[in-house]
Design an enzyme around this catalytic site. Structure first.
Site, mmCIF file in Angstrom:
data_model
loop_
_atom_site.group_PDB
_atom_site.id
_atom_site.type_symbol
_atom_site.label_atom_id
_atom_site.label_comp_id
_atom_site.label_asym_id
_atom_site.label_seq_id
_atom_site.Cartn_x
_atom_site.Cartn_y
_atom_site.Cartn_z
ATOM 1 N N LYS A 166 6.515 -1.863 1.674
ATOM 2 C CA LYS A 166 5.345 -1.306 2.379
ATOM 3 C C LYS A 166 4.188 -2.298 2.295
ATOM 4 O O LYS A 166 3.205 -2.106 1.574
ATOM 5 C CB LYS A 166 4.980 0.073 1.815
ATOM 6 C CG LYS A 166 4.125 0.895 2.780
ATOM 7 C CD LYS A 166 4.165 2.357 2.451
ATOM 8 C CE LYS A 166 3.183 3.190 3.273
ATOM 9 N NZ LYS A 166 3.334 3.085 4.717
ATOM 10 N N TYR A 226 0.831 -1.207 0.000
ATOM 11 C CA TYR A 226 0.000 0.000 0.000
ATOM 12 C C TYR A 226 0.859 1.247 0.000
ATOM 13 O O TYR A 226 2.079 1.187 0.207
ATOM 14 C CB TYR A 226 -0.951 -0.001 1.201
ATOM 15 C CG TYR A 226 -0.298 0.304 2.545
ATOM 16 C CD1 TYR A 226 0.518 -0.637 3.171
ATOM 17 C CD2 TYR A 226 -0.478 1.534 3.178
ATOM 18 C CE1 TYR A 226 1.118 -0.363 4.392
ATOM 19 C CE2 TYR A 226 0.109 1.818 4.403
ATOM 20 C CZ TYR A 226 0.902 0.865 5.007
ATOM 21 O OH TYR A 226 1.505 1.135 6.210
ATOM 22 N N GLU A 249 12.433 2.540 13.755
ATOM 23 C CA GLU A 249 11.467 3.566 13.361
ATOM 24 C C GLU A 249 10.212 3.406 14.185
ATOM 25 O O GLU A 249 10.094 2.464 14.983
ATOM 26 C CB GLU A 249 11.129 3.443 11.867
ATOM 27 C CG GLU A 249 10.516 2.104 11.508
ATOM 28 C CD GLU A 249 10.213 1.927 10.020
ATOM 29 O OE1 GLU A 249 10.043 2.917 9.310
ATOM 30 O OE2 GLU A 249 10.143 0.761 9.585
ATOM 31 N N HIS A 285 -0.768 -21.189 -0.805
ATOM 32 C CA HIS A 285 0.305 -20.272 -0.426
ATOM 33 C C HIS A 285 1.120 -19.803 -1.625
ATOM 34 O O HIS A 285 1.494 -18.637 -1.713
ATOM 35 C CB HIS A 285 1.218 -20.925 0.614
ATOM 36 C CG HIS A 285 0.602 -21.012 1.974
ATOM 37 N ND1 HIS A 285 -0.493 -21.795 2.246
ATOM 38 C CD2 HIS A 285 0.916 -20.413 3.141
ATOM 39 C CE1 HIS A 285 -0.834 -21.679 3.519
ATOM 40 N NE2 HIS A 285 0.018 -20.833 4.092
ATOM 41 N N LEU A 326 11.264 1.548 6.672
ATOM 42 C CA LEU A 326 10.614 2.042 5.465
ATOM 43 C C LEU A 326 11.223 3.404 5.136
ATOM 44 O O LEU A 326 11.348 4.254 6.023
ATOM 45 C CB LEU A 326 9.105 2.203 5.721
ATOM 46 C CG LEU A 326 8.330 2.603 4.471
ATOM 47 C CD1 LEU A 326 8.121 1.382 3.569
ATOM 48 C CD2 LEU A 326 6.986 3.201 4.839
HETATM 49 N N1 PDD Z 1 2.884 5.000 7.364
HETATM 50 N N2 PDD Z 1 7.630 3.928 8.709
HETATM 51 C C1 PDD Z 1 6.526 3.160 8.707
HETATM 52 C C2 PDD Z 1 6.590 1.803 9.332
HETATM 53 C C3 PDD Z 1 5.339 3.627 8.116
HETATM 54 O O1 PDD Z 1 4.242 2.856 8.092
HETATM 55 C C4 PDD Z 1 5.311 4.939 7.549
HETATM 56 C C5 PDD Z 1 4.087 5.472 6.878
HETATM 57 C C6 PDD Z 1 6.486 5.707 7.595
HETATM 58 C C7 PDD Z 1 6.564 7.083 6.994
HETATM 59 O O2 PDD Z 1 6.461 7.042 5.587
HETATM 60 P P1 PDD Z 1 5.878 8.271 4.754
HETATM 61 O O3 PDD Z 1 6.660 9.466 5.130
HETATM 62 O O4 PDD Z 1 6.061 7.857 3.354
HETATM 63 O O5 PDD Z 1 4.413 8.411 5.139
HETATM 64 C C8 PDD Z 1 7.630 5.157 8.168
HETATM 65 C C9 PDD Z 1 1.641 5.385 6.727
HETATM 66 C C10 PDD Z 1 1.362 6.844 6.820
HETATM 67 C C11 PDD Z 1 0.528 4.507 7.257
HETATM 68 O O6 PDD Z 1 0.800 3.329 7.452
HETATM 69 O O7 PDD Z 1 -0.590 4.988 7.434
#
Ligand code: PDD
Length: 293
Positions: free
Chosen positions: A147, A33, A180, A102, A205
């Site tokens: 992601k 996603y 993170e 699977h 990520l």
């Molecule tokens: N999440 N790290 C993780 C594990 C994340 O799920 C996200 C983003 C980020 C930041 O990425 P970005 O700057 O591209 O939004 C870092 C989104 C917002 C979510 O899962 O809703």
């Protein structure tokens, strides 16, 4: 006003938007996603999100559901139909619908869902109010650069934070280093004034907001270091913040119940927020390039 979603080629009322029970996203979390921020009617970091989507799809050998250009037409159409000026677009691609097995199906078209949500416009004062983070062990898999919609450890971590009255959990690897947040990237400012965020690897990520901040900070000649930092270093930091498409640049003023610095949003955090806002207002517009298919 009723919300509209895009589901596999059709724009449908949100409450009627459904996917098949044998969608592999539903059965195996076999999908990826993206979350795009929308600011003043413009999508932020379009190119970066599409590049990262391409990385996630490629690593999992899932086909693009549409070409990049066509995909962005649908994204923009969902934004427009939902009248989103400030908010977010959620886009999900799964390996598609097939009898449960699977191994990859021999034939299945990848499935695409896009939704939109309006949110309050970015509020600098609220972002500087400061939130608390909790540190927790990082129990995720070894491909956090993808992601994936498989988010159980992230969900459990976020709930643990919420139960403790904190906003976010910072995940910590076996070496005691922060990877993170559960849905954000983690940043600190050391006592020497160095801005630090973890370097890119399969452990985190690569946030699009993170990339925008790095670029904006470089332009403004801020001293930045992409490296791992420990929980102890974070606890003794002068400032801390988190970044994401939904949290933008949000000050962290407490870690594990302990104040960070003087307990208020720091000077550099506030500056980075200003730089980020200038950056997205200057660079954040549609960036559909001719090389896209
Ligand atoms: N999440 N790290 C993780 C594990 C994340 O799920 C996200 C983003 C980020 C930041 O990425 P970005 O700057 O591209 O939004 C870092 C989104 C917002 C979510 O899962 O809703």
């Amino acid at each position: 006003m009723s919300r509209i979603a895009y589901v596999n080629g059709r724009y449908v009322p949100h409450r009627e938007a459904v996917v098949h029970i044998e969608d592999r996203g539903y059965q195996f979390a076999d999908g990826v996603y993206e979350v795009f921020a929308v600011h003043g009617g413009k999508l932020i970091g379009e190119q970066g999100h599409l590049d990262r989507l391409g990385h996630s799809l490629g690593e999992l050998r899932i086909d693009w559901p549409l070409g990049r250009r066509a995909l962005m037409v649908c994204v923009e159409e969902v934004r427009r139909r939902n009248h989103v000026r400030d908010g977010l677009i959620y886009l999900q691609v799964t390996r598609g619908v097939a009898p449960r097995d699977h191994a990859f199906p021999a034939e299945a078209d990848s499935a695409l869902v896009i939704t939109a949500k309006s949110m309050k416009p970015m509020d600098k004062e609220a972002l500087c109010k400061g939130v608390e983070v909790l540190t927790i062990p990082d129990i995720r898999w070894q491909r956090c650069d993808i992601k994936s919609v498989a988010l159980l450890p992230n969900i459990l971590g976020k709930q643990q934070a919420k139960d403790a009255g904190a906003f976010e959990a910072w995940q910590v690897d076996a070496d005691g280093m922060v990877t993170e947040g559960t849905s954000t990237n983690a940043w600190i400012v050391t006592q020497d004034g160095e801005l630090v965020t973890r370097d890119i690897s399969t452990s985190i990520l690569n946030g699009i907001t993170r990339l925008a901040i790095l670029e904006a900070a470089a332009e403004a000649q801020v001293n930045v270091s992409e490296r791992a930092f420990s929980v102890d270093e974070a606890l003794s930091a002068r400032e801390a913040f988190i970044s994401s498409s939904t949290s933008h640049v949000k000050a962290v003023t407490r870690i594990n119940g302990q104040s960070v610095g003087n307990g208020h949003a720091g000077e550099l955090t506030t500056r980075v927020l200003d730089l980020y806002v200038d950056y997205i207002e200057g660079h954040g517009g549609p960036q559909v390039t001719d090389s896209w298919n």
